[in-house]
Structures are given as C-alpha cells and as structure tokens.
Design an enzyme around this catalytic site. Sequence first.
Site, PDB file in Angstrom:
ATOM      1  N   GLU A 181      -6.904  34.333  -7.346  1.00  0.00           N
ATOM      2  CA  GLU A 181      -7.007  33.043  -6.645  1.00  0.00           C
ATOM      3  C   GLU A 181      -7.618  33.338  -5.289  1.00  0.00           C
ATOM      4  O   GLU A 181      -6.927  33.781  -4.368  1.00  0.00           O
ATOM      5  CB  GLU A 181      -5.612  32.405  -6.501  1.00  0.00           C
ATOM      6  CG  GLU A 181      -4.936  32.054  -7.817  1.00  0.00           C
ATOM      7  CD  GLU A 181      -5.539  30.809  -8.482  1.00  0.00           C
ATOM      8  OE1 GLU A 181      -6.244  30.038  -7.815  1.00  0.00           O
ATOM      9  OE2 GLU A 181      -5.301  30.633  -9.689  1.00  0.00           O
ATOM     10  N   CYS A 188      -6.872  27.390   1.687  1.00  0.00           N
ATOM     11  CA  CYS A 188      -7.990  27.877   0.854  1.00  0.00           C
ATOM     12  C   CYS A 188      -8.880  26.746   0.372  1.00  0.00           C
ATOM     13  O   CYS A 188     -10.075  26.926   0.213  1.00  0.00           O
ATOM     14  CB  CYS A 188      -7.461  28.671  -0.325  1.00  0.00           C
ATOM     15  SG  CYS A 188      -6.283  27.746  -1.323  1.00  0.00           S
TER      16      CYS A 188
END
Length: 454
Positions: free
Chosen positions: A207, A241
């Site tokens: 991720e 993010c």
Amino acid sequence: MKNTIKKQRDFFNSNATKDISFRKNQLKKLKKLLKDHENELDEAIFKDFKKSPFDNYVSELSILYHDIDDAIKNVKSWAKRKSVKTNLLNMPASSYIIPEPLGVTLVIGAWNYPYQLSLAPAIASIAAGNTVILKPSELPVHTSNIMAKLINENFEPEFFKVIEGGVSETQELLSQKFDKIFFTGSSYVGKIVYQAAAKHLTPVTLELGGKSPAFFTEKCDMKIGIKRMIWAKFLNAGQTCVAPDYILVHNSRKEQFLKLAKEEIENSHFHFDNDNYVQIINEGNMQRLIGMMEGAKVYSGGNYDIEERYFEPTVLTDVSFDDPVMQNEIFGPILPVIEYTDIDKAIAEVKKRPKPLSLYIFSKERNIIDKILNEVSFGGGSVNDAVMHLTNTYMGFGGVGDSGIGSYHGIHGFNTFSHFKSILDRSTLIEPNLKYYPHTKNKLKMIKMILGQK
Ligand code: NAD
C-alpha cells in the site's frame, strides 16, 4: 524474532486459527481492548503529533471498529467453500474453492494514521485465520508503544505480537520467511520489502503513495467541490496517502478556484491555534516541505513554525510540472494549482507520471468524467469528492503500478490474506477411457467434441 516466528508457525500448524469462532473471539477481544483504552490511545496520538480525540475517532478508531464488526458478521460466509461449475470433461464430479489462511503474516505500518494502518491489515489477517506479527512505524513513538503494550499484554505471542523498531529491526524481520507480508509506506521502501520477500517467494501487498491529482473541469460545482477537496487535502495536515496532491483546474475557472479555496481555508479549522490541526510528524519532514516551496508563488498561507512543527495550509499558483513541488509526493499541507486549457493535454501529463494512488474529478460533464476514468490508470478515487471512497469497504482500497499491489478492507482484506484452493472432487462411478492408450482417431474426435473444438 526467530523464536516468535517459530512459535507462530507451530501455533498455526495446530489449526487453532482455522476455527471461525476462534477468529471472531480474537476480533471481539481486540475491539474491547481498543474501546476500553480509548483515552490512552487518544493521549498517545496527541503526544505524537497533536491529533485530536475527534480526528482519532473519525479517521482511525471508527474505521477499525467498522472493520472488526464487518469481519465478525461476515467471516463465516467469507470463509465458506464455494461451489463452482464442473467442465464436461471431468463429469461426474463437483468442484469447489476453499479459502484457506496463508500462515504467519507480517504487517508493517506507516506513521500517518498509526493505529488504522497497523491494525486494519492485522484485523483482515486475523479474520482470514492467520497469525500476525505487527511492526508499527517507529516515528510516532507513543502510538507504537501503546499498541505494543496493549497487544503484547493481552494476546498470546504465538498468535498476535507487536515487534517495535525502525529500519534495522524491520530489515531483520524481512530477512525471515513469512507466508505473507503486508506493507504500508513509501514506494521507495516498498521496493526494499518486495525484494526481501522475493528471496522467500513470499506474497506481498504493498500500500504505497504517489501524487494524486484532482481535476476541476470547466463545468463543475466549484463551491461544494472546494469544500470537500479542502477538507480532504488538509485533514491530518496533508499527511494522507490519498490526499489530493495537486489541482488541475480549467483555466476559465482558475481565479474563482483560488479565491474560493483561500476563503474555505480561512473558514475551516485548519489553523495553528485549532486543536484539530495536527503537527508535521518530525523536523525532517518540515525541512522537506520547506524545500518543496523553493521558487514557488504562494497564493495563500506559506507560514510555518519549525520548532512547533506547524505548517500553514498553503496554496501555490502558476505552478508547472517542472517545479520542485511537482517532483515528489507532497505529503503535507501544500496545494499546487496548475491550470489547463485542453483536457487531453492535462490527461497526457498525468499519464506521463507514475500511476497515482487516487484521482479525483470535480465536474458536471459526464463525458469528461468518463474520459478520465477510462483513460487514466490509478488505484481508486471519487467523482465530486475526495478521500471518502476509502470509507466504502464494499470496494477494495489499494494502488496500482507505483502506488501499490493488492487491496484490502472488508471482504477484500479477507481475500488478500487468503489462498483460494481449487478442488475437483470426482465420482468413481465411471471412468471413460478417452485419455488412455491406445490413442485412436475416434478418441481424438470425441475429445475435440467434448472440448467444443473442431
Ligand atoms: P516509510 O516507507 O518511510 O515507512 C514505512 C515503514 O517502513 C515503517 O514501519 C518503517 O519503519 C519501515 N522502513 C522505513 N525505512 C525502511 C528501510 N530502509 N527498510 C525496511 N523498512 C523500512 O513510509 P512512511 O513515511 O511511514 O509513510 C509515508 C508514505 O506511505 C507515503 O508515501 C504515503 O503515501 C504512504 N502511505 C500509503 C498508504 C496506503 O494505504 N496506500 C497509507 C499511508 C501512507
């Protein structure tokens, strides 16, 4: 470390984690532990970067509670074997797929949502029936400590264990054999993790991050779009993010965009003196952000306080793709605004760069929305909103290309931590001799007929 991994492997091989009620009980225990210690969890994250109890609940704990409840409710059906059709060649038989846990799993967390990014993958791994070693980020030291304390005092180490540490401890962990590694962090470290995993042929989920663009097209609802986008950008002081990294606005709407964005920031809670505006995680990141401002034209904001680790929400105008701020993921409260006139050229610029984790389109023009969705590859995103797509756990969350491999949350997290074993279960009542010697022309004809080929 080696001892813990060995114990976890033995425990996994005892088949204890395969029991669905075992998994549910462990998840219930984790939820109770978090609920009972919410105050301590709030205090730790506030000490780390002044994240408020409100934000800690909304962007960390509530997501964990949701993932736990979802897994407890659905794990039985997720883990069920699923019947599938059998092909003509193998009849009579039944065919089915058995989801099975992978074994001993390693979860490596990032610092920006320290509880969520460490524990959500751990929850998925437990639901899928694995054992877990969790290595949280070392930067927010208080959140790392409290997770280690709560988990190591309440779970058996052969099932769920937190190992704290930085680069050297992580590299030592990575040199061991795991059955799955789930990593959240930068693309740079993602490559290190992938290489280490390759040595053991360990499957990975990565991720990662990247520069996520937000389009504001010629015909868009600017007011509501800016409200949503500003919240998404400056939440966690831009250290998200999936935060919109930069804006691509149609030139006819640029001035209005800048004016409304400035007003929205002024009316928001993203100010130094507000309890809900977090600090930058450390001085290194403060300096990195200051460096990104080199030569930039500030439209609003631009102030910072190195000692207090505060960085004001900042909007940059007249930005080009060659500017320092456009070279790497910003991961902070700086918003570069780039104008475009031709949507094809704007799309081409996005496509020249690594595939983003997220992409946002603020628009009323369905043809342009569909064009961008069709032409640009990215992890996931929202139309007329930003960040909120990841709260819908019916959809998996993850990147593509440089922004990651694999996805999680809800059933997608369960699948990420499972292997799907395919079984053909044949009857012994008959045995056609087509495949056996002698290989005659007639047999070949029959085989072609059964396969539907000429
Ligand atoms: P990072 O890559 O620096 O660190 C992540 C983890 O890797 C930490 O646990 C750290 O201890 C470990 N680590 C750091 N250097 C290492 C090395 N050389 N060898 C082995 N392990 C090492 O990332 P970060 O600063 O914690 O997080 C920021 C990045 O993570 C941003 O790029 C952001 O976009 C990305 N991110 C992605 C997601 C997502 O879900 N896709 C979520 C949050 C953050």
